[in-house]
Design a protein around this motif. Structure first.
Motif, PDB file in Angstrom:
ATOM      1  N   GLN A   1      -7.041   4.382  -2.325  1.00 48.00           N
ATOM      2  CA  GLN A   1      -7.693   3.892  -3.546  1.00 48.00           C
ATOM      3  C   GLN A   1      -9.139   4.391  -3.620  1.00 48.00           C
ATOM      4  O   GLN A   1      -9.655   4.622  -4.711  1.00 48.00           O
TER       5      GLN A   1
ATOM      6  N   GLY B   1       2.694   2.263   5.028  1.00 46.54           N
ATOM      7  CA  GLY B   1       2.465   2.628   6.427  1.00 46.54           C
ATOM      8  C   GLY B   1       3.103   1.651   7.415  1.00 46.54           C
ATOM      9  O   GLY B   1       3.739   2.076   8.386  1.00 46.54           O
TER      10      GLY B   1
ATOM     11  N   LEU C   1      -8.553  -3.003   0.735  1.00 42.87           N
ATOM     12  CA  LEU C   1      -8.430  -1.756  -0.015  1.00 42.87           C
ATOM     13  C   LEU C   1      -7.791  -0.678   0.855  1.00 42.87           C
ATOM     14  O   LEU C   1      -7.999  -0.660   2.060  1.00 42.87           O
TER      15      LEU C   1
ATOM     16  N   PHE D   1      -7.468  -3.660  -8.667  1.00 45.42           N
ATOM     17  CA  PHE D   1      -6.209  -3.099  -8.172  1.00 45.42           C
ATOM     18  C   PHE D   1      -5.232  -2.962  -9.341  1.00 45.42           C
ATOM     19  O   PHE D   1      -4.512  -1.981  -9.456  1.00 45.42           O
TER      20      PHE D   1
ATOM     21  N   GLY E   1       0.836  -1.211   0.000  1.00 43.89           N
ATOM     22  CA  GLY E   1       0.000   0.000   0.000  1.00 43.89           C
ATOM     23  C   GLY E   1       0.861   1.247   0.000  1.00 43.89           C
ATOM     24  O   GLY E   1       1.826   1.365  -0.773  1.00 43.89           O
TER      25      GLY E   1
ATOM     26  N   SER F   1       1.069  -9.755  -7.359  1.00 46.01           N
ATOM     27  CA  SER F   1       0.187 -10.237  -6.298  1.00 46.01           C
ATOM     28  C   SER F   1       1.060 -10.990  -5.303  1.00 46.01           C
ATOM     29  O   SER F   1       2.040 -11.639  -5.688  1.00 46.01           O
ATOM     30  N   TYR F   2       0.660 -10.952  -4.037  1.00 48.23           N
ATOM     31  CA  TYR F   2       1.434 -11.698  -3.044  1.00 48.23           C
ATOM     32  C   TYR F   2       1.441 -13.199  -3.374  1.00 48.23           C
ATOM     33  O   TYR F   2       2.337 -13.912  -2.968  1.00 48.23           O
TER      34      TYR F   2
ATOM     35  N   LEU G   1       5.192  -5.714  -1.993  1.00 51.44           N
ATOM     36  CA  LEU G   1       4.420  -6.026  -3.200  1.00 51.44           C
ATOM     37  C   LEU G   1       3.074  -5.309  -3.167  1.00 51.44           C
ATOM     38  O   LEU G   1       2.481  -5.152  -2.104  1.00 51.44           O
TER      39      LEU G   1
END
Ligand code: SAM
Length: 306
Positions: free
Chosen positions: A119, A42, A115, A139, A39, A90-91, A60
């Motif tokens: 976004q 954070g 999310l 995404f 993301g 994607s993970y 990722l």
């Protein structure tokens, strides 16, 4: 770029359960850590501090907009080479990414599912109720089918199942039937058009009593379907994590949806692979919930690879 707060052009997303995540990951200098849903970075910002310059962070995200936020927040350009790798993936594709970096195993994994608040502000993909762009909800817009196309091509019973299973929407059948009726005259292409159909389908009494936007569950269901979110998690829990985590390594997963939480809970019960460190999920304190209402439904589960 959209998804930023006003003139400041800064991400607005607050990392949830931050203190708890950092504590549960039991980080130390030199560890190799994967943030599978980086993301705006954070959580990763704090992970980086704990693992230091000898450590490696792999971040990722399927969304390139979020990776840009993370690059900025983590100051990737200024970090020593090899300390931080950010990749659009994607993970569930983690083994491939690790191969590209020249690694086979890792010490820690964090997934913060769903999310980002940033976004929601991206007008072009229809995540927010106010979005004027097409209802895309992906995404990564380079793969799969946008939500508006799902609405146009899926049968009434398939749509009903999506709303019922992914959204736990009690008026699924009525909404699916109204959508199919409506799309015969014109495709439903925007958030506003979808909200209107949902409002028409729901009984007036339920509509009057609704405390949030009546289309909330339908949006969530369509987003999960458009991104195949449960399939990604299933692959991660079933094959990827058992393969790449070192013995003694830890996985911390935050979910916001009961189906996801159930999948994580079930997976961590397998004692041949995991030592479950959270018999009860960790939830946000009242204080955090006051500051960040988004964390009210967050559940953190943690397990150690045996
Ligand atoms: C809740 S946000 C993460 C926020 C981040 N922990 C922070 O504090 O800034 C979830 C992120 O996961 C990403 N995402 C969702 N599914 C993904 C997947 N299968 N693989 C990689 N990223 C994914 C979304 O694009 C979104 O940016």
């Amino acid at each position: 770029m959209s998804g930023m707060s006003g003139d400041q052009k800064r991400p607005i997303h607050l990392p949830v359960l931050l203190r708890e995540v950092i504590q549960q990951l039991d980080l130390s200098p030199g560890l190799v850590v994967v943030d599978g849903t980086v993301g705006a970075g954070g959580h990763s910002e704090h992970i980086l501090r704990k693992i230091g310059t000898e450590g490696t962070l792999i971040g990722l995200d399927r969304d390139t907009m979020m990776l840009e936020f993370a690059r900025e927040k983590l100051g990737v350009e200024r970090l020593p080479e090899g300390q931080c790798h950010l990749r659009q993936a994607s993970y569930a594709e983690l083994p491939t990414v690790l191969g590209e970096i020249g690694l086979t195993s890792i010490d820690r994994v964090l997934l913060d599912l769903g999310l980002s608040s940033d976004q929601l502000g991206d007008d072009e993909r229809g995540f927010g109720f106010e979005s004027s762009g097409e209802l895309d909800l992906r995404f990564d817009t380079s793969t799969g089918m946008p939500a508006w196309e799902l609405l146009q091509t899926r049968s009434e019973s398939e749509l009903c199942e999506i709303f019922e299973v992914y959204g736990e929407e009690r008026f699924s059948q009525r909404i699916a039937s109204q959508l199919v009726k409506q799309r015969k005259t014109a495709p439903i292409k925007t958030a506003a058009e979808l909200i209107k159909v949902v409002q028409q389908a729901i009984p007036a009494k339920a509509l009057a009593a609704a405390r949030k936007n009546p289309a909330t569950r339908v949006f969530q269901a369509l987003r999960i379907a458009a991104n195949q979110e449960l399939e990604q998690l299933e692959t991660m829990l079933g094959s990827v994590l058992p393969e790449v985590l070192k013995p003694g390594g830890r996985a911390a997963i935050i979910s916001f949806h009961s189906l996801e939480d159930r999948m994580v809970k079930q997976a961590f019960k397998d004692r041949t692979i995991w030592k479950n460190l959270t018999p009860k999920p960790i939830v946000a304190t009242q204080a955090e919930q006051r500051v960040n209402p988004r964390c009210r439904t967050a559940k953190l589960r943690v397990a150690m690879k045996t």
